[in-house]
Design a protein around this motif. Structure first.
Motif, PDB file in Angstrom:
ATOM      1  N   UNK A 541      42.539  53.484  48.796  1.00  0.00           N
ATOM      2  CA  UNK A 541      42.304  52.852  47.502  1.00  0.00           C
ATOM      3  C   UNK A 541      43.303  51.749  47.222  1.00  0.00           C
ATOM      4  N   UNK A 542      42.929  50.853  46.319  1.00  0.00           N
ATOM      5  CA  UNK A 542      43.805  49.769  45.876  1.00  0.00           C
ATOM      6  C   UNK A 542      43.596  49.530  44.391  1.00  0.00           C
ATOM      7  N   UNK A 543      44.596  48.923  43.775  1.00  0.00           N
ATOM      8  CA  UNK A 543      44.492  48.516  42.372  1.00  0.00           C
ATOM      9  C   UNK A 543      45.359  47.282  42.183  1.00  0.00           C
ATOM     10  N   UNK A 544      44.810  46.273  41.525  1.00  0.00           N
ATOM     11  CA  UNK A 544      45.559  45.050  41.215  1.00  0.00           C
ATOM     12  C   UNK A 544      45.388  44.732  39.742  1.00  0.00           C
ATOM     13  N   UNK A 545      46.487  44.657  39.037  1.00  0.00           N
ATOM     14  CA  UNK A 545      46.507  44.270  37.627  1.00  0.00           C
ATOM     15  C   UNK A 545      47.095  42.873  37.550  1.00  0.00           C
ATOM     16  N   UNK A 546      46.364  41.925  36.968  1.00  0.00           N
ATOM     17  CA  UNK A 546      46.739  40.517  37.040  1.00  0.00           C
ATOM     18  C   UNK A 546      46.695  39.873  35.664  1.00  0.00           C
ATOM     19  N   UNK A 547      47.715  39.066  35.371  1.00  0.00           N
ATOM     20  CA  UNK A 547      47.748  38.227  34.176  1.00  0.00           C
ATOM     21  C   UNK A 547      48.023  36.800  34.623  1.00  0.00           C
ATOM     22  N   UNK A 548      47.214  35.867  34.140  1.00  0.00           N
ATOM     23  CA  UNK A 548      47.373  34.465  34.541  1.00  0.00           C
ATOM     24  C   UNK A 548      47.493  33.577  33.311  1.00  0.00           C
ATOM     25  N   UNK A 549      48.047  32.385  33.527  1.00  0.00           N
ATOM     26  CA  UNK A 549      48.241  31.461  32.409  1.00  0.00           C
ATOM     27  C   UNK A 549      48.288  30.037  32.946  1.00  0.00           C
ATOM     28  N   UNK A 550      47.534  29.151  32.320  1.00  0.00           N
ATOM     29  CA  UNK A 550      47.564  27.732  32.664  1.00  0.00           C
ATOM     30  C   UNK A 550      48.547  27.010  31.755  1.00  0.00           C
ATOM     31  N   UNK A 551      48.684  25.692  31.957  1.00  0.00           N
ATOM     32  CA  UNK A 551      49.620  24.927  31.136  1.00  0.00           C
ATOM     33  C   UNK A 551      49.206  24.886  29.671  1.00  0.00           C
ATOM     34  N   UNK A 552      47.930  25.165  29.376  1.00  0.00           N
ATOM     35  CA  UNK A 552      47.457  25.189  27.988  1.00  0.00           C
ATOM     36  C   UNK A 552      47.647  26.547  27.326  1.00  0.00           C
ATOM     37  N   UNK A 553      48.092  27.540  28.085  1.00  0.00           N
ATOM     38  CA  UNK A 553      48.241  28.880  27.553  1.00  0.00           C
ATOM     39  C   UNK A 553      47.031  29.760  27.768  1.00  0.00           C
ATOM     40  N   UNK A 554      45.934  29.198  28.263  1.00  0.00           N
ATOM     41  CA  UNK A 554      44.738  29.983  28.529  1.00  0.00           C
ATOM     42  C   UNK A 554      44.853  30.707  29.868  1.00  0.00           C
ATOM     43  N   UNK A 555      44.033  31.738  30.019  1.00  0.00           N
ATOM     44  CA  UNK A 555      43.947  32.417  31.304  1.00  0.00           C
ATOM     45  C   UNK A 555      43.213  31.531  32.302  1.00  0.00           C
ATOM     46  N   UNK A 556      43.602  31.616  33.559  1.00  0.00           N
ATOM     47  CA  UNK A 556      42.924  30.853  34.597  1.00  0.00           C
ATOM     48  C   UNK A 556      41.525  31.424  34.817  1.00  0.00           C
ATOM     49  N   UNK A 557      40.521  30.568  35.037  1.00  0.00           N
ATOM     50  CA  UNK A 557      39.159  31.081  35.241  1.00  0.00           C
ATOM     51  C   UNK A 557      39.019  31.815  36.566  1.00  0.00           C
ATOM     52  N   UNK A 558      38.053  32.744  36.605  1.00  0.00           N
ATOM     53  CA  UNK A 558      37.656  33.481  37.816  1.00  0.00           C
ATOM     54  C   UNK A 558      38.763  34.389  38.330  1.00  0.00           C
ATOM     55  N   UNK A 559      39.680  34.821  37.456  1.00  0.00           N
ATOM     56  CA  UNK A 559      40.722  35.769  37.861  1.00  0.00           C
ATOM     57  C   UNK A 559      40.540  37.052  37.066  1.00  0.00           C
ATOM     58  N   UNK A 560      39.936  38.094  37.631  1.00  0.00           N
ATOM     59  CA  UNK A 560      39.780  39.366  36.905  1.00  0.00           C
ATOM     60  C   UNK A 560      41.130  39.964  36.547  1.00  0.00           C
ATOM     61  N   UNK A 561      41.212  40.509  35.341  1.00  0.00           N
ATOM     62  CA  UNK A 561      42.461  41.134  34.919  1.00  0.00           C
ATOM     63  C   UNK A 561      42.727  42.428  35.676  1.00  0.00           C
ATOM     64  N   UNK A 562      41.664  43.078  36.131  1.00  0.00           N
ATOM     65  CA  UNK A 562      41.829  44.351  36.837  1.00  0.00           C
ATOM     66  C   UNK A 562      40.815  44.441  37.966  1.00  0.00           C
ATOM     67  N   UNK A 563      41.282  44.815  39.132  1.00  0.00           N
ATOM     68  CA  UNK A 563      40.407  45.151  40.248  1.00  0.00           C
ATOM     69  C   UNK A 563      40.897  46.458  40.854  1.00  0.00           C
ATOM     70  N   UNK A 564      39.968  47.360  41.134  1.00  0.00           N
ATOM     71  CA  UNK A 564      40.334  48.644  41.720  1.00  0.00           C
ATOM     72  C   UNK A 564      39.195  49.132  42.591  1.00  0.00           C
ATOM     73  N   UNK A 565      39.550  49.805  43.654  1.00  0.00           N
ATOM     74  CA  UNK A 565      38.537  50.396  44.525  1.00  0.00           C
ATOM     75  C   UNK A 565      39.085  51.653  45.176  1.00  0.00           C
ATOM     76  N   UNK A 566      38.195  52.588  45.473  1.00  0.00           N
ATOM     77  CA  UNK A 566      38.553  53.828  46.149  1.00  0.00           C
ATOM     78  C   UNK A 566      37.457  54.175  47.141  1.00  0.00           C
ATOM     79  N   UNK A 567      37.864  54.748  48.297  1.00  0.00           N
ATOM     80  CA  UNK A 567      36.916  55.089  49.353  1.00  0.00           C
ATOM     81  C   UNK A 567      37.272  56.454  49.935  1.00  0.00           C
ATOM     82  N   UNK A 568      36.668  57.526  49.433  1.00  0.00           N
ATOM     83  CA  UNK A 568      36.882  58.851  50.032  1.00  0.00           C
ATOM     84  C   UNK A 568      35.948  59.077  51.221  1.00  0.00           C
TER      85      UNK A 568
END
Length: 658
Positions: A541-568
């Motif tokens: 399994x993996x988990x990525x928690x991401x926060x992004x910011x451009x020069x305008x203070x907005x979040x960068x497009x196409x960047x999910x705040x959370x991605x997670x997967x598990x494979x039993x």
């Protein structure tokens, strides 16, 4: 992080605590165990690996394989065979370098590398290094490096694959490995295709008005691809090794565009042939590698009705590159090692748009030097590994025929030199635990298209400068075995800041120009782990928690705040005529993300479930069956491309000894 002023003191301490060499201890010699790591090159690097040959799921694609690794995001434009790009830690897809063994692959001049060109079962391992890469790879990439390793099946053997899936998906493939006392040859070939005529929710281009919503079928999304790889390794004398890799890929089909604006006449084709050869000689106190390689790349885009672009296109762009590399490492002391890499690369670009204005060829010569000092050893039972490296790259690029107005054209040249550095450390207070951290800088030079335009919709900007980055990561790695349980686990915090980001700016209704516009920041936490509980149960399994910011203070497009997967996985083991039966499942969650720089369009998160079974017979025959998107979530991927929803795949595999 150790400062340069303290480095001599650190080296002196390591020298005092360095273990006695094995030859001085004779029969009592005991080799210190390696530091826990998740990659084979550098225990201080944020690198993880996966094997396409070990994948249980039928029709496992390269994008699916890479999504098993932490910090990884794959931006795909639809279903089977659709273009897919690798992004690391919130960086752009074109800020990831791709390497075939130890040399760059794909050029990068045509934009981000398309993962759909690659067949996952052909590779013994795919390694992803996030942030600063190991010095041996000679890369200053901002996001990181994807390294493709050719497969070796072990004992002489052959394997054949036949797969069928929903919406006209199919594939044929074969791998073989033959060897003698001093020669090993591995080959992999395959073809695949899909109609991709799946149904999707069509909002008729009016996302805020639900009255005209309906269901449509995807058109012009068909793909056809072919893949071939050969890897030869020969032993030379007692300490030499000669290796060669040849890789060819082809992908063609329609380009349907986003769901709300279907393109029916647009076609794409991508053909690549690349290869390299290397000689590696191992000395008593080091190693030396001499390598050379190159390739050609043809990229066709036919958009005669201006369905997906700003202008009419009938492009047939050709790329070529050649490279020479000399690399070596030497043990200066039992606790001190030095590594150096020197490389020179030539790249050329020949554009051709029969529906647009003529533009001359472009060419680039790049030279780079990399040096690293590594101090390592054990002190008071604690494993230590400290690395400091620096790299400098100089690029000279030129193109002819840039229009200066009033019919005047001239040859234009650009020249850039950028250094990058990396400092990293790993401390293992316990045999199964490493505390790791690094700081690094990176750079990305503008592509031919960004600098010189295409004599059509993209205007030239020869003043464009390289992108620059600073990154920090810190965390821990656990790797070990306790009774029937064995596995690895890693946790890292990262912070990536990019300056002088290259972005397109609309100059009129039909033209854009690339400019250095502002900065960007990505920070977050990534987790990844794999465990085996005895002979029957496995979990990854993996988990990525991401926060992004451009020069305008907005979040960068196409960047999910959370991605997670598990494979039993559940393995039944040998039972009668079965050598094994495997039941596996997958859960993948992609969180919310914005689809535009202004953060006005938010795409909701979704969770996709999958499951399957694989039955292995003792005669070498295996049968697989997989269901993806079991709950029929569908939704869309980046840029508004719809996803196919629930789909099925079956595959037969036959393995035989040679």
């Amino acid at each position: 992080m150790t400062s340069p002023a303290r480095l001599p003191l650190l080296l002196a301490a390591l020298a005092a605590a360095a273990p006695v060499r094995a030859q001085e201890l004779g029969a009592r010699a005991r080799v210190a165990p390696p530091l826990p790591a998740t990659n084979p090159l550098d225990p201080t690097a944020a690198g993880s690996s996966a094997s396409g040959q070990d994948a249980d799921a039928a029709e496992r694609s390269m994008p699916e394989l890479l999504l098993q690794l932490p910090g990884v995001d794959v931006r795909q434009s639809g279903a089977s065979g659709a273009r897919a790009y690798l992004a690391l830690r919130g960086a752009a897809a074109n800020q990831t370098a791709v390497m075939l063994e130890d040399l760059p692959f794909g050029g990068g001049e045509g934009g981000a590398f398309d993962l759909a060109l690659l067949a996952a079962p052909a590779f013994g391992a795919v390694e992803v290094y996030r942030g600063g890469a190991p010095a041996w790879l000679d890369s200053g990439a901002i996001g990181g490096v994807l390294r493709l390793r050719a497969a070796a099946l072990g004992a002489p053997a052959a394997r054949f694959r036949l797969g069928l899936g929903s919406f006209g998906a199919w594939q044929l493939g074969a791998e073989s490995h033959v060897s003698s006392e001093r020669l090993r040859v591995t080959t992999s070939v395959g073809v695949d295709g899909a109609r991709n005529d799946f149904p999707f929710a069509d909002d008729a281009g009016t996302s805020l008005d639900g009255e005209d919503d309906g269901e449509s079928r995807r058109v012009n999304a068909h793909t056809l691809g072919a893949f071939g790889l050969a890897h030869v390794v020969a032993d030379v004398g007692d300490a030499g090794e000669l290796s060669a890799v040849i890789l060819g890929t082809q992908r063609q089909g329609g380009d349907p565009g986003p769901a709300q604006n279907t393109a029916e006449a647009t076609r794409r084709q991508d053909v690549r042939l690349s290869g390299n050869a290397a000689y590696l000689h191992r000395f008593e106190r080091g190693r030396l590698q001499v390598a050379a390689g190159g390739g050609v790349h043809q990229q066709r885009v036919s958009d005669p009705e201006r369905e997906i672009g700003l202008d009419f296109n009938e492009n047939e762009d050709r790329f070529a590159d050649a490279m020479v590399r000399v690399a070596g490492s030497a043990t200066l002391h039992p606790w001190l090692e030095a590594t150096g890499v020197a490389s020179t690369r030539w790249a050329g670009f020949r554009p051709d748009n029969s529906l647009g204005a003529e533009i001359d060829d472009s060419r680039r010569v790049a030279s780079a030097l990399t040096g690293e000092l590594r101090a390592h050893g054990h002190a008071l039972g604690v494993g230590l590994d400290f690395r400091v490296s620096a790299r400098v790259e100089h690029q000279r690029t030129e193109a002819g025929g840039i229009d200066r107005g009033f019919g005047r054209q001239e040859i234009v040249k650009t020249s850039h030199r950028r250094p990058t550095i990396r400092a990293a450390a790993a401390v293992a207070p316990l045999p199964w635990l490493s505390l790791v951290g690094s700081v690094a800088t990176g750079t990305r030079f503008p592509t031919f298209l960004e600098l010189f335009g295409d004599a059509g919709a993209v205007l030239p900007n020869i003043q464009l400068g390289p992108e620059r980055s600073r990154s920090v990561d810190a965390g821990f790695v656990m790797r070990g075995r306790k009774g029937p349980v064995r596995g690895t686990f890693e946790v890292r915090y990262f912070d990536l800041r990019i300056d002088e980001v290259v972005r397109p700016r609309l100059t009129s209704q039909f033209t854009v120009i690339f400019q250095n516009a502002g900065d960007a920041r990505s920070r977050g936490v990534e987790l990844g782990g794999r465990a085996r509980f005895g002979p029957h149960v496995a979990l990854a399994g993996t988990l990525t928690r991401l926060r992004t910011q451009s020069e305008t203070g907005n979040a960068l497009p196409w960047r999910p705040e959370l991605q997670a997967q598990a494979q039993p996985e559940l393995h039944l083991g040998p039972r009668g005529p079965l050598s094994d039966a495997v039941f596996f499942a997958s859960v993948f969650h992609r969180g919310d993300y914005f689809n535009d720089p202004a953060n006005l369009v938010r795409i909701p998160g979704r969770t996709w479930l999958g499951m399957g079974v694989r039955v292995d017979l003792r005669l070498g025959l295996s049968a697989l069956f997989t269901v993806r998107d079991l709950l029929d979530q569908r939704g869309q991927d980046f840029l508004g491309f719809p996803l196919p929803g629930r789909r099925y795949a079956a595959e037969l595999r036959y393995s035989m000894e040679l």
